[in-house]
Design a protein around this motif. Structure first.
Motif, mmCIF file in Angstrom:
data_model
loop_
_atom_site.group_PDB
_atom_site.id
_atom_site.type_symbol
_atom_site.label_atom_id
_atom_site.label_comp_id
_atom_site.label_asym_id
_atom_site.label_seq_id
_atom_site.Cartn_x
_atom_site.Cartn_y
_atom_site.Cartn_z
ATOM 1 N N CYS A 56 0.866 -1.446 0.353
ATOM 2 C CA CYS A 56 0.068 -0.044 -0.039
ATOM 3 C C CYS A 56 0.442 1.364 0.144
ATOM 4 N N PRO A 57 0.947 2.084 -1.195
ATOM 5 C CA PRO A 57 1.742 3.102 -0.633
ATOM 6 C C PRO A 57 1.090 4.345 -0.480
ATOM 7 N N TYR A 58 -0.270 4.551 -0.303
ATOM 8 C CA TYR A 58 -1.092 5.413 0.002
ATOM 9 C C TYR A 58 -0.517 5.890 1.494
ATOM 10 N N LEU A 59 -0.398 7.179 1.649
ATOM 11 C CA LEU A 59 0.414 8.258 2.499
ATOM 12 C C LEU A 59 -0.755 9.031 3.422
ATOM 13 N N TYR A 60 -2.188 9.109 2.905
ATOM 14 C CA TYR A 60 -3.430 9.551 3.569
ATOM 15 C C TYR A 60 -2.824 11.302 3.715
ATOM 16 N N GLU A 61 -2.328 11.855 3.070
ATOM 17 C CA GLU A 61 -1.987 13.707 2.303
ATOM 18 C C GLU A 61 -2.820 14.542 2.947
ATOM 19 N N GLU A 62 -3.796 13.855 3.218
ATOM 20 C CA GLU A 62 -5.040 14.904 3.108
ATOM 21 C C GLU A 62 -4.911 15.246 4.685
ATOM 22 N N ILE A 63 -4.742 14.295 5.828
ATOM 23 C CA ILE A 63 -4.421 14.536 6.942
ATOM 24 C C ILE A 63 -2.889 15.344 7.607
ATOM 25 N N ASP A 64 -3.190 16.653 8.030
ATOM 26 C CA ASP A 64 -2.382 17.595 8.375
ATOM 27 C C ASP A 64 -1.581 16.908 9.430
ATOM 28 N N ALA A 65 -0.327 16.106 9.683
ATOM 29 C CA ALA A 65 0.136 16.135 10.231
ATOM 30 C C ALA A 65 1.928 16.202 10.623
ATOM 31 N N ASP A 66 2.289 16.315 11.553
ATOM 32 C CA ASP A 66 3.963 16.786 10.661
ATOM 33 C C ASP A 66 4.726 15.283 10.553
ATOM 34 N N HIS A 67 4.504 14.502 11.345
ATOM 35 C CA HIS A 67 5.412 13.274 10.887
ATOM 36 C C HIS A 67 4.227 12.079 10.726
ATOM 37 N N ARG A 68 4.848 10.846 9.779
ATOM 38 C CA ARG A 68 4.129 10.267 9.250
ATOM 39 C C ARG A 68 4.836 8.963 9.950
ATOM 40 N N VAL A 69 4.645 7.885 10.477
ATOM 41 C CA VAL A 69 5.322 6.733 11.041
ATOM 42 C C VAL A 69 4.061 5.848 10.224
ATOM 43 N N ILE A 70 5.082 5.228 9.506
ATOM 44 C CA ILE A 70 4.493 3.997 8.435
ATOM 45 C C ILE A 70 4.636 2.090 9.652
ATOM 46 N N MET A 71 3.822 1.775 9.735
ATOM 47 C CA MET A 71 4.048 0.129 10.029
ATOM 48 C C MET A 71 3.448 -1.033 9.559
ATOM 49 N N ASP A 72 4.019 -1.412 8.946
ATOM 50 C CA ASP A 72 3.533 -3.048 7.904
ATOM 51 C C ASP A 72 3.138 -4.560 8.122
ATOM 52 N N SER A 73 3.993 -4.353 9.913
ATOM 53 C CA SER A 73 4.022 -5.629 9.482
ATOM 54 C C SER A 73 3.760 -5.795 11.686
ATOM 55 N N ALA A 74 3.449 -6.804 12.318
ATOM 56 C CA ALA A 74 4.057 -6.887 14.094
ATOM 57 C C ALA A 74 5.312 -6.457 14.311
ATOM 58 N N ASP A 75 6.228 -6.825 13.557
ATOM 59 C CA ASP A 75 7.673 -6.867 13.409
ATOM 60 C C ASP A 75 7.948 -5.676 13.663
ATOM 61 N N GLY A 76 7.503 -4.322 13.319
ATOM 62 C CA GLY A 76 6.958 -3.290 13.020
ATOM 63 C C GLY A 76 7.179 -2.232 14.364
ATOM 64 N N ILE A 77 6.006 -3.232 14.976
ATOM 65 C CA ILE A 77 5.635 -2.368 16.089
ATOM 66 C C ILE A 77 6.655 -1.613 17.315
ATOM 67 N N PRO A 78 7.687 -2.179 17.437
ATOM 68 C CA PRO A 78 8.866 -1.656 18.240
ATOM 69 C C PRO A 78 9.359 -0.379 17.546
ATOM 70 N N GLU A 79 9.531 -0.392 16.117
ATOM 71 C CA GLU A 79 10.421 1.007 15.333
ATOM 72 C C GLU A 79 9.270 1.948 15.921
#
Length: 88
Positions: A56-79
């Motif tokens: 999924c490439p979508y970044l939800y650019e319509e949402i006003d946020a200073d930072h975007r943190v992307i998680m694409d697996s359970a392994d990404g939770i700690p990061e």
């Protein structure tokens, strides 16, 4: 305290329980961040994007946020937790 919001991808190919992952992130950051679902016209410090896979490439650019943190697996939770905590 960071003001955070969350968006889930469409879930066409989920490889882990994204709701459970979100609860883990929220619980781990209760002292550093407050989470809510996005509202129009609201500015957020962090948008947590929880994807079900890496396609999924979508970044939800319509949402006003200073930072975007992307998680694409359970392994990404700690990061994701580490990254958001560092922003606090």
């Amino acid at each position: 305290m960071l003001c955070c919001t969350v968006k889930f991808c469409g879930g066409c190919n989920p490889r882990y329980d994204r709701g459970e992952a979100y609860q883990t992130v929220r619980t781990s950051l209760v002292d550093a961040a407050s989470f809510s679902y996005p509202e129009d016209g609201v500015h957020y410090d962090v948008l947590l994007i929880i994807r079900g896979c890496t396609g999924c490439p979508y970044l939800y650019e319509e949402i006003d946020a200073d930072h975007r943190v992307i998680m694409d697996s359970a392994d990404g939770i700690p990061e994701a937790i580490r990254t958001i905590r560092q922003l606090a």
